[in-house]
Design a protein around this motif. Structure first.
Motif, PDB file in Angstrom:
ATOM      1  N   ARG A   1       0.855  -1.162  -0.072  1.00 27.29           N
ATOM      2  CA  ARG A   1       0.189   0.193   0.013  1.00 27.29           C
ATOM      3  C   ARG A   1       0.833   1.265   0.104  1.00 27.29           C
ATOM      4  N   TYR A   2       0.539   2.119  -1.239  1.00 20.58           N
ATOM      5  CA  TYR A   2       1.374   3.577  -0.854  1.00 20.58           C
ATOM      6  C   TYR A   2       0.381   4.736  -0.361  1.00 20.58           C
ATOM      7  N   VAL A   3       0.916   5.452   0.367  1.00 23.15           N
ATOM      8  CA  VAL A   3       0.163   6.513   1.201  1.00 23.15           C
ATOM      9  C   VAL A   3       0.633   7.699   0.411  1.00 23.15           C
ATOM     10  N   ASP A   4      -0.393   8.164  -0.157  1.00 21.68           N
ATOM     11  CA  ASP A   4       0.091   9.674  -0.972  1.00 21.68           C
ATOM     12  C   ASP A   4      -0.324  10.724  -0.063  1.00 21.68           C
ATOM     13  N   VAL A   5       0.691  11.499   0.391  1.00 21.21           N
ATOM     14  CA  VAL A   5       0.254  12.698   1.318  1.00 21.21           C
ATOM     15  C   VAL A   5       0.461  13.980   0.476  1.00 21.21           C
ATOM     16  N   HIS A   6       0.930  13.761  -0.760  1.00 25.91           N
ATOM     17  CA  HIS A   6       1.290  15.178  -1.458  1.00 25.91           C
ATOM     18  C   HIS A   6       0.039  15.811  -1.846  1.00 25.91           C
ATOM     19  N   SER A   7      -0.932  14.863  -2.528  1.00 28.57           N
ATOM     20  CA  SER A   7      -2.339  15.473  -2.746  1.00 28.57           C
ATOM     21  C   SER A   7      -2.931  16.329  -1.899  1.00 28.57           C
ATOM     22  N   SER A   8      -3.019  15.705  -0.584  1.00 31.79           N
ATOM     23  CA  SER A   8      -3.806  16.393   0.416  1.00 31.79           C
ATOM     24  C   SER A   8      -3.133  17.665   0.949  1.00 31.79           C
ATOM     25  N   SER A   9      -1.552  17.521   0.769  1.00 32.28           N
ATOM     26  CA  SER A   9      -0.966  18.728   1.216  1.00 32.28           C
ATOM     27  C   SER A   9      -0.685  19.866   0.453  1.00 32.28           C
ATOM     28  N   THR A  10      -1.075  19.706  -0.891  1.00 33.59           N
ATOM     29  CA  THR A  10      -0.952  20.638  -1.946  1.00 33.59           C
ATOM     30  C   THR A  10      -1.748  21.921  -1.494  1.00 33.59           C
ATOM     31  N   GLY A  11      -1.206  23.296  -1.754  1.00 34.43           N
ATOM     32  CA  GLY A  11      -1.748  24.313  -1.186  1.00 34.43           C
ATOM     33  C   GLY A  11      -1.153  24.565   0.427  1.00 34.43           C
ATOM     34  N   HIS A  12      -0.285  23.782   0.903  1.00 28.13           N
ATOM     35  CA  HIS A  12       0.254  24.064   2.319  1.00 28.13           C
ATOM     36  C   HIS A  12       1.597  24.290   2.029  1.00 28.13           C
ATOM     37  N   ASP A  13       2.281  24.445   1.091  1.00 29.62           N
ATOM     38  CA  ASP A  13       3.722  24.644   1.032  1.00 29.62           C
ATOM     39  C   ASP A  13       4.526  25.334   1.816  1.00 29.62           C
ATOM     40  N   ALA A  14       5.837  25.589   1.301  1.00 30.88           N
ATOM     41  CA  ALA A  14       6.720  26.301   2.372  1.00 30.88           C
ATOM     42  C   ALA A  14       6.404  27.750   2.059  1.00 30.88           C
ATOM     43  N   CYS A  15       5.878  28.060   0.839  1.00 32.15           N
ATOM     44  CA  CYS A  15       5.767  29.629   0.314  1.00 32.15           C
ATOM     45  C   CYS A  15       4.259  30.087   0.765  1.00 32.15           C
ATOM     46  N   ARG A  16       3.777  29.411   1.672  1.00 36.60           N
ATOM     47  CA  ARG A  16       2.404  29.876   2.037  1.00 36.60           C
ATOM     48  C   ARG A  16       2.604  30.786   3.420  1.00 36.60           C
ATOM     49  N   PRO A  17       1.533  31.547   3.797  1.00 40.17           N
ATOM     50  CA  PRO A  17       1.734  32.419   5.186  1.00 40.17           C
ATOM     51  C   PRO A  17       1.877  31.316   6.289  1.00 40.17           C
TER      52      PRO A  17
ATOM     53  N   VAL B   1      13.386  23.128   4.841  1.00 39.95           N
ATOM     54  CA  VAL B   1      11.970  22.516   4.057  1.00 39.95           C
ATOM     55  C   VAL B   1      11.678  21.243   4.604  1.00 39.95           C
ATOM     56  N   HIS B   2      11.300  21.058   5.653  1.00 41.25           N
ATOM     57  CA  HIS B   2      10.770  20.015   6.489  1.00 41.25           C
ATOM     58  C   HIS B   2       9.270  19.936   7.006  1.00 41.25           C
ATOM     59  N   PRO B   3       8.631  19.008   6.957  1.00 37.73           N
ATOM     60  CA  PRO B   3       7.052  19.323   7.739  1.00 37.73           C
ATOM     61  C   PRO B   3       7.301  19.907   9.052  1.00 37.73           C
ATOM     62  N   ASN B   4       6.314  20.804   9.189  1.00 30.77           N
ATOM     63  CA  ASN B   4       5.795  21.216  10.696  1.00 30.77           C
ATOM     64  C   ASN B   4       4.755  20.207  11.425  1.00 30.77           C
ATOM     65  N   ALA B   5       4.421  20.719  12.772  1.00 29.32           N
ATOM     66  CA  ALA B   5       3.250  20.005  13.154  1.00 29.32           C
ATOM     67  C   ALA B   5       2.076  19.646  12.394  1.00 29.32           C
ATOM     68  N   ARG B   6       1.645  20.722  11.844  1.00 30.05           N
ATOM     69  CA  ARG B   6       0.388  20.505  10.980  1.00 30.05           C
ATOM     70  C   ARG B   6       0.748  19.432   9.758  1.00 30.05           C
ATOM     71  N   GLY B   7       2.032  19.533   9.188  1.00 28.38           N
ATOM     72  CA  GLY B   7       2.190  18.583   8.080  1.00 28.38           C
ATOM     73  C   GLY B   7       2.274  17.204   8.734  1.00 28.38           C
ATOM     74  N   HIS B   8       2.818  16.811   9.918  1.00 28.55           N
ATOM     75  CA  HIS B   8       2.975  15.566  10.455  1.00 28.55           C
ATOM     76  C   HIS B   8       1.611  15.108  10.859  1.00 28.55           C
ATOM     77  N   ALA B   9       0.478  15.953  11.349  1.00 31.78           N
ATOM     78  CA  ALA B   9      -0.575  15.679  11.524  1.00 31.78           C
ATOM     79  C   ALA B   9      -1.585  15.279  10.363  1.00 31.78           C
ATOM     80  N   ASN B  10      -1.195  15.854   9.309  1.00 40.75           N
ATOM     81  CA  ASN B  10      -1.915  15.296   7.994  1.00 40.75           C
ATOM     82  C   ASN B  10      -1.228  13.949   7.747  1.00 40.75           C
ATOM     83  N   THR B  11       0.047  13.820   7.594  1.00 40.10           N
ATOM     84  CA  THR B  11       0.483  12.681   7.346  1.00 40.10           C
ATOM     85  C   THR B  11      -0.078  11.538   8.247  1.00 40.10           C
ATOM     86  N   ALA B  12       0.055  11.920   9.578  1.00 41.13           N
ATOM     87  CA  ALA B  12      -0.590  10.851  10.647  1.00 41.13           C
ATOM     88  C   ALA B  12      -1.887  10.284  10.254  1.00 41.13           C
ATOM     89  N   ALA B  13      -2.861  11.163   9.775  1.00 39.42           N
ATOM     90  CA  ALA B  13      -4.116  10.824   9.584  1.00 39.42           C
ATOM     91  C   ALA B  13      -4.291   9.822   8.353  1.00 39.42           C
TER      92      ALA B  13
END
Length: 350
Positions: free
Chosen positions: A269-285, A325-337
């Motif tokens: 099984r492959y877990v795609d976290v790219h699609s759900s995190s689009t729009g939350h990249d390093a250049c966002r507020p 350029v590493h995930p923050n707490a919100r990024g890890h929460a998304n991956t965790a889900a």
């Protein structure tokens, strides 16, 4: 597709000759598993967490190993959720992810950790065994999650080079697409990564023949529109040019595609976290990003100075740390889900 199939057959033939157990039937001891679900988390800094949460093991403890695992990285978040809402049985997590890990460090080679946090006074961090060995994978392992491959480009090195070349008005893409004599092109690197990933999965399945193997991709760290980035802002992508931002995004997407494709050949099984995190990249507020920029928000234990290839160093802006350029707490929460869902589904199928 045909090229991948040929590589798969070639690598399988070599590895299976050395490890015939990969094709053997489960042993009788598999029927007498302990009640707890045994889950091993393997991977690099995007799994370990590096600056998210508190260091684990805690600072000052004798069993610190230089791998920079943290309490709020996605393995820990998933573990706590599974403890609160067990999937029929209790879950026992062994997290041996390690910052800087490459594919070869998962199943084959020892790794020399390089954590800048609380290092030993003299000789530096001792080598650690391959993660498969550290995790004790065997026929009683139920689930293995793996997030690795970025350091084999290496993605951090690409970013650093693009920052430096962008500051000099030069193209990072041209530098890597047309390497100097003897240099490895991106095409060569992705081909090598594909072969190495195949070999790694063969060895993981050999070590844990009854486990459900789940591979985890990388999030969307770069924007779809490079013009979203403020040129020169270290809390985003610093001096990386818009053209190079687009090129880097394509490289990361191809890496994810390689992991997905190889995983599919094994029925994993492959877990795609790219699609759900689009729009939350390093250049966002700051309140929208799930990935910190070159410098960003991190715990006080994390270094505040960038170290670039060639021994160059530069301080991050006041109040920020060298997050590279590493995930923050919100990024890890998304991956965790997404990983939690994959684990629950895998256990239902077993």
């Amino acid at each position: 597709m045909r090229d991948l199939a040929r590589r798969l057959v070639a690598v399988l033939s070599v590895v299976c000759a050395a490890a015939p157990a990969v094709l053997s039937a489960p042993t009788a001891s598999a029927a007498s598993r302990a009640d707890a679900v045994r889950w091993a988390a393997l991977g690099d800094s995007y799994t370990a967490g590096v600056f998210v949460g508190e260091p684990s093991p805690a600072l000052g403890l004798a069993d610190r190993d230089g791998c920079d695992r943290t309490t709020d990285a996605y393995p820990g978040l998933v573990d706590r959720e599974l403890a609160e809402f067990p999937p029929g049985r209790a879950v026992e997590l062994t997290d041996v992810s390690c910052g800087g890990a490459e594919i070869r460090h998962v199943a084959r080679d020892a790794q020399q950790p390089g954590s800048p946090v609380d290092p030993p006074a003299r000789a530096g961090w001792p080598e650690v065994d391959p993660q498969v060995k550290r995790a004790g994978l065997d026929e009683e392992t139920d689930v293995v999650t793996i997030g690795v491959g970025g350091n084999d480009l290496p993605f951090g090195g690409l970013l650093a080079t693009c920052v430096q070349r962008g500051a000099a008005g030069q193209s990072c893409k041209d530098f890597y697409e047309n390497p100097a004599d003897g240099g490895e092109s991106i095409e060569d690197e992705l081909s090598r990564i594909q072969d190495d990933y195949i070999g790694m999965l063969v060895e993981v399945h050999s070590a844990a023949p009854n486990a459900k193997v789940i591979t985890v991709g990388y999030p969307a760290v770069l924007p779809d529109d490079a013009d979203d980035c403020a040129t020169g802002d270290l809390t985003e992508l610093a001096t990386i040019t818009p053209d190079d931002v687009d090129w880097l995004r394509g490289v990361l997407e191809r890496l994810n595609g390689t992991v997905r494709q190889v995983s599919g050949f094994f029925g994993d099984r492959y877990v795609d976290v790219h699609s759900s995190s689009t729009g939350h990249d390093a250049c966002r507020p700051a309140d929208e990003k799930w990935v910190e920029g070159i410098c960003g928000d991190a715990g006080e234990f994390w270094p505040a100075e960038l170290t670039l290839p060639g021994g160059l160093s530069a301080p991050c802006p006041e109040g920020t740390r060298a997050t590279i350029v590493h995930p923050n707490a919100r990024g890890h929460a998304n991956t965790a889900a997404h990983v939690e869902r994959a684990i629950r589904i895998a256990l239902l199928e077993s």
